[in-house]
Motif scaffolding. Sequence first.
Motif, PDB file in Angstrom:
ATOM      1  N   ALA A 256     -52.192  21.535 -63.454  1.00  0.00           N
ATOM      2  CA  ALA A 256     -52.117  20.484 -62.429  1.00  0.00           C
ATOM      3  C   ALA A 256     -51.025  19.502 -62.836  1.00  0.00           C
ATOM      4  O   ALA A 256     -50.381  19.650 -63.875  1.00  0.00           O
ATOM      5  CB  ALA A 256     -53.462  19.783 -62.263  1.00  0.00           C
ATOM      6  N   SER A 257     -50.822  18.501 -62.007  1.00  0.00           N
ATOM      7  CA  SER A 257     -49.770  17.508 -62.229  1.00  0.00           C
ATOM      8  C   SER A 257     -50.332  16.272 -62.915  1.00  0.00           C
ATOM      9  O   SER A 257     -51.202  15.581 -62.361  1.00  0.00           O
ATOM     10  CB  SER A 257     -49.132  17.101 -60.898  1.00  0.00           C
ATOM     11  OG  SER A 257     -48.337  15.948 -61.055  1.00  0.00           O
ATOM     12  N   ALA A 258     -49.818  15.976 -64.110  1.00  0.00           N
ATOM     13  CA  ALA A 258     -50.237  14.757 -64.798  1.00  0.00           C
ATOM     14  C   ALA A 258     -49.732  13.523 -64.054  1.00  0.00           C
ATOM     15  O   ALA A 258     -50.412  12.493 -64.010  1.00  0.00           O
ATOM     16  CB  ALA A 258     -49.718  14.753 -66.232  1.00  0.00           C
ATOM     17  N   ALA A 259     -48.541  13.621 -63.456  1.00  0.00           N
ATOM     18  CA  ALA A 259     -47.999  12.476 -62.718  1.00  0.00           C
ATOM     19  C   ALA A 259     -48.913  12.096 -61.558  1.00  0.00           C
ATOM     20  O   ALA A 259     -49.168  10.914 -61.308  1.00  0.00           O
ATOM     21  CB  ALA A 259     -46.598  12.799 -62.215  1.00  0.00           C
ATOM     22  N   THR A 260     -49.420  13.111 -60.850  1.00  0.00           N
ATOM     23  CA  THR A 260     -50.335  12.840 -59.741  1.00  0.00           C
ATOM     24  C   THR A 260     -51.698  12.391 -60.255  1.00  0.00           C
ATOM     25  O   THR A 260     -52.283  11.433 -59.740  1.00  0.00           O
ATOM     26  CB  THR A 260     -50.494  14.110 -58.884  1.00  0.00           C
ATOM     27  OG1 THR A 260     -49.218  14.496 -58.361  1.00  0.00           O
ATOM     28  CG2 THR A 260     -51.453  13.867 -57.736  1.00  0.00           C
ATOM     29  N   HIS A 261     -52.200  13.059 -61.276  1.00  0.00           N
ATOM     30  CA  HIS A 261     -53.520  12.746 -61.822  1.00  0.00           C
ATOM     31  C   HIS A 261     -53.592  11.296 -62.309  1.00  0.00           C
ATOM     32  O   HIS A 261     -54.596  10.603 -62.075  1.00  0.00           O
ATOM     33  CB  HIS A 261     -53.830  13.700 -62.972  1.00  0.00           C
ATOM     34  CG  HIS A 261     -55.177  13.507 -63.591  1.00  0.00           C
ATOM     35  ND1 HIS A 261     -56.310  14.129 -63.117  1.00  0.00           N
ATOM     36  CD2 HIS A 261     -55.586  12.742 -64.650  1.00  0.00           C
ATOM     37  CE1 HIS A 261     -57.351  13.776 -63.845  1.00  0.00           C
ATOM     38  NE2 HIS A 261     -56.943  12.932 -64.785  1.00  0.00           N
ATOM     39  N   PHE A 262     -52.521  10.835 -62.979  1.00  0.00           N
ATOM     40  CA  PHE A 262     -52.515   9.487 -63.545  1.00  0.00           C
ATOM     41  C   PHE A 262     -51.721   8.487 -62.703  1.00  0.00           C
ATOM     42  O   PHE A 262     -51.591   7.328 -63.098  1.00  0.00           O
ATOM     43  CB  PHE A 262     -51.956   9.520 -64.968  1.00  0.00           C
ATOM     44  CG  PHE A 262     -52.859  10.184 -65.972  1.00  0.00           C
ATOM     45  CD1 PHE A 262     -53.974   9.522 -66.468  1.00  0.00           C
ATOM     46  CD2 PHE A 262     -52.608  11.478 -66.401  1.00  0.00           C
ATOM     47  CE1 PHE A 262     -54.824  10.131 -67.384  1.00  0.00           C
ATOM     48  CE2 PHE A 262     -53.440  12.100 -67.328  1.00  0.00           C
ATOM     49  CZ  PHE A 262     -54.552  11.419 -67.820  1.00  0.00           C
ATOM     50  N   ASN A 263     -51.172   8.938 -61.568  1.00  0.00           N
ATOM     51  CA  ASN A 263     -50.422   8.046 -60.687  1.00  0.00           C
ATOM     52  C   ASN A 263     -49.269   7.379 -61.445  1.00  0.00           C
ATOM     53  O   ASN A 263     -49.112   6.160 -61.435  1.00  0.00           O
ATOM     54  CB  ASN A 263     -51.345   6.978 -60.090  1.00  0.00           C
ATOM     55  CG  ASN A 263     -50.725   6.266 -58.895  1.00  0.00           C
ATOM     56  OD1 ASN A 263     -49.833   6.803 -58.236  1.00  0.00           O
ATOM     57  ND2 ASN A 263     -51.177   5.050 -58.622  1.00  0.00           N
ATOM     58  N   LEU A 264     -48.452   8.208 -62.115  1.00  0.00           N
ATOM     59  CA  LEU A 264     -47.358   7.705 -62.941  1.00  0.00           C
ATOM     60  C   LEU A 264     -46.007   8.047 -62.316  1.00  0.00           C
ATOM     61  O   LEU A 264     -45.849   9.059 -61.630  1.00  0.00           O
ATOM     62  CB  LEU A 264     -47.433   8.310 -64.342  1.00  0.00           C
ATOM     63  CG  LEU A 264     -48.605   7.867 -65.218  1.00  0.00           C
ATOM     64  CD1 LEU A 264     -48.643   8.690 -66.494  1.00  0.00           C
ATOM     65  CD2 LEU A 264     -48.508   6.369 -65.539  1.00  0.00           C
ATOM     66  N   ARG A 265     -45.025   7.185 -62.609  1.00  0.00           N
ATOM     67  CA  ARG A 265     -43.646   7.390 -62.187  1.00  0.00           C
ATOM     68  C   ARG A 265     -42.739   7.165 -63.397  1.00  0.00           C
ATOM     69  O   ARG A 265     -43.146   6.514 -64.369  1.00  0.00           O
ATOM     70  CB  ARG A 265     -43.252   6.425 -61.073  1.00  0.00           C
ATOM     71  CG  ARG A 265     -44.137   6.449 -59.847  1.00  0.00           C
ATOM     72  CD  ARG A 265     -43.523   5.614 -58.744  1.00  0.00           C
ATOM     73  NE  ARG A 265     -43.200   4.257 -59.182  1.00  0.00           N
ATOM     74  CZ  ARG A 265     -42.393   3.429 -58.516  1.00  0.00           C
ATOM     75  NH1 ARG A 265     -41.797   3.829 -57.415  1.00  0.00           N
ATOM     76  NH2 ARG A 265     -42.167   2.205 -58.968  1.00  0.00           N
ATOM     77  N   PRO A 266     -41.481   7.658 -63.355  1.00  0.00           N
ATOM     78  CA  PRO A 266     -40.542   7.329 -64.428  1.00  0.00           C
ATOM     79  C   PRO A 266     -40.414   5.808 -64.595  1.00  0.00           C
ATOM     80  O   PRO A 266     -40.369   5.067 -63.608  1.00  0.00           O
ATOM     81  CB  PRO A 266     -39.228   7.948 -63.945  1.00  0.00           C
ATOM     82  CG  PRO A 266     -39.657   9.101 -63.097  1.00  0.00           C
ATOM     83  CD  PRO A 266     -40.895   8.616 -62.393  1.00  0.00           C
ATOM     84  N   GLY A 267     -40.381   5.381 -65.844  1.00  0.00           N
ATOM     85  CA  GLY A 267     -40.319   3.956 -66.146  1.00  0.00           C
ATOM     86  C   GLY A 267     -41.665   3.351 -66.465  1.00  0.00           C
ATOM     87  O   GLY A 267     -41.737   2.257 -67.046  1.00  0.00           O
ATOM     88  N   ASP A 268     -42.765   4.029 -66.108  1.00  0.00           N
ATOM     89  CA  ASP A 268     -44.097   3.524 -66.440  1.00  0.00           C
ATOM     90  C   ASP A 268     -44.359   3.660 -67.941  1.00  0.00           C
ATOM     91  O   ASP A 268     -43.826   4.544 -68.607  1.00  0.00           O
ATOM     92  CB  ASP A 268     -45.166   4.287 -65.660  1.00  0.00           C
ATOM     93  CG  ASP A 268     -45.209   3.918 -64.194  1.00  0.00           C
ATOM     94  OD1 ASP A 268     -44.620   2.877 -63.837  1.00  0.00           O
ATOM     95  OD2 ASP A 268     -45.809   4.665 -63.394  1.00  0.00           O
ATOM     96  N   SER A 269     -45.213   2.787 -68.457  1.00  0.00           N
ATOM     97  CA  SER A 269     -45.545   2.750 -69.887  1.00  0.00           C
ATOM     98  C   SER A 269     -47.028   3.070 -70.079  1.00  0.00           C
ATOM     99  O   SER A 269     -47.865   2.160 -70.130  1.00  0.00           O
ATOM    100  CB  SER A 269     -45.228   1.370 -70.465  1.00  0.00           C
ATOM    101  OG  SER A 269     -43.876   1.025 -70.250  1.00  0.00           O
ATOM    102  N   PRO A 270     -47.370   4.350 -70.206  1.00  0.00           N
ATOM    103  CA  PRO A 270     -48.790   4.704 -70.292  1.00  0.00           C
ATOM    104  C   PRO A 270     -49.396   4.604 -71.686  1.00  0.00           C
ATOM    105  O   PRO A 270     -50.613   4.662 -71.830  1.00  0.00           O
ATOM    106  CB  PRO A 270     -48.799   6.158 -69.804  1.00  0.00           C
ATOM    107  CG  PRO A 270     -47.466   6.681 -70.214  1.00  0.00           C
ATOM    108  CD  PRO A 270     -46.511   5.534 -70.106  1.00  0.00           C
ATOM    109  N   LEU A 271     -48.529   4.493 -72.729  1.00  0.00           N
ATOM    110  CA  LEU A 271     -49.024   4.475 -74.104  1.00  0.00           C
ATOM    111  C   LEU A 271     -48.418   3.305 -74.858  1.00  0.00           C
ATOM    112  O   LEU A 271     -47.355   2.799 -74.511  1.00  0.00           O
ATOM    113  CB  LEU A 271     -48.648   5.793 -74.816  1.00  0.00           C
ATOM    114  CG  LEU A 271     -49.414   7.034 -74.361  1.00  0.00           C
ATOM    115  CD1 LEU A 271     -48.715   8.272 -74.856  1.00  0.00           C
ATOM    116  CD2 LEU A 271     -50.850   7.001 -74.881  1.00  0.00           C
ATOM    117  N   HIS A 272     -49.111   2.900 -75.913  1.00  0.00           N
ATOM    118  CA  HIS A 272     -48.652   1.803 -76.754  1.00  0.00           C
ATOM    119  C   HIS A 272     -48.104   2.347 -78.056  1.00  0.00           C
ATOM    120  O   HIS A 272     -48.515   3.415 -78.525  1.00  0.00           O
ATOM    121  CB  HIS A 272     -49.806   0.834 -77.044  1.00  0.00           C
ATOM    122  CG  HIS A 272     -50.387   0.207 -75.815  1.00  0.00           C
ATOM    123  ND1 HIS A 272     -49.723  -0.750 -75.097  1.00  0.00           N
ATOM    124  CD2 HIS A 272     -51.562   0.426 -75.170  1.00  0.00           C
ATOM    125  CE1 HIS A 272     -50.462  -1.123 -74.060  1.00  0.00           C
ATOM    126  NE2 HIS A 272     -51.577  -0.413 -74.087  1.00  0.00           N
TER     127      HIS A 272
END
Length: 279
Positions: free
Chosen positions: A257-273
């Motif tokens: 499946a698509s992680a981008a769709t699953h997590f609602n992410l786009r380029p430039g987003d910061s999902p991790l610290h």
Amino acid sequence: MYPITYLTDCSDGNARARLSTRIGALFGGTPTIVAADGPDPEAFAALTLLDCLRSTESLGEDGHPTITLLNIAPRDGAWPNGVPFCYFWYGNHLVASTFNPRALGLVRRELDVQKVFVTDIREVLAAASWSNLRPSEVDSIADTQFRSLWYLPLLARWVADDRPVPSTPTVVPLIPDEPPIVGVIDNFGNCKLNCTPDAVGFTLGASLPVTHRTPDGVLTTTDVTCYPHLTAVPRHAPGLIPGSSGTGYLELVVRNASAATHFNLRPGDSPLHPAETAS
């Protein structure tokens, strides 16, 4: 004929046609034009440029020289008629680019490209005694809005031909630290980050908190398990793995499946610290 790859944010149909035709007239073959688009074209360009140069390694033989062009001009108004263009060599591979520290940041960090050669368009054109450009053409090229069409391919051709192009050796500035971000989302929806697994405290079998927004816009955190590779991730489950980009850069995936769709992410987003703040 050099194989040419052109990463650019001027990528509409009209621009692609003009770029292909002009480069074909200069080099005798058309380039592969890659659109640096989306919400963070600099992040996309930085990771893609790194991947292009790394793809010239481990050939098992000497291989052939390549040319990579990069046009991502900061719209900050700090330069008259736009940021200058530069070039550098990575082995026998030429890169001609806008002088954009963020777009060049990953090759500086990972490939130790600390110095580039910055050019002034008018100075280069005035020194080009080998060309038959008329003064009116020089003025037109120097003043054009579409410098990445009229000047950048000329710069690449002249440098590749070992012409005495005037330039100033310039250190690529270190960009301010930013959290790991999504640089590229591939066609499977895998989110390629611009950092190594170590940068976020990746440990096999452990979980890291992924920050994202729900479809209704609420900021939330999901704990995602670290795996050694994609096939170790359970089907339809999310996972963090060392990916194929950069130097084993981290990827956020959902198998099948698509992680981008699953997590609602786009380029430039910061999902991790970064690791020092990761829990």
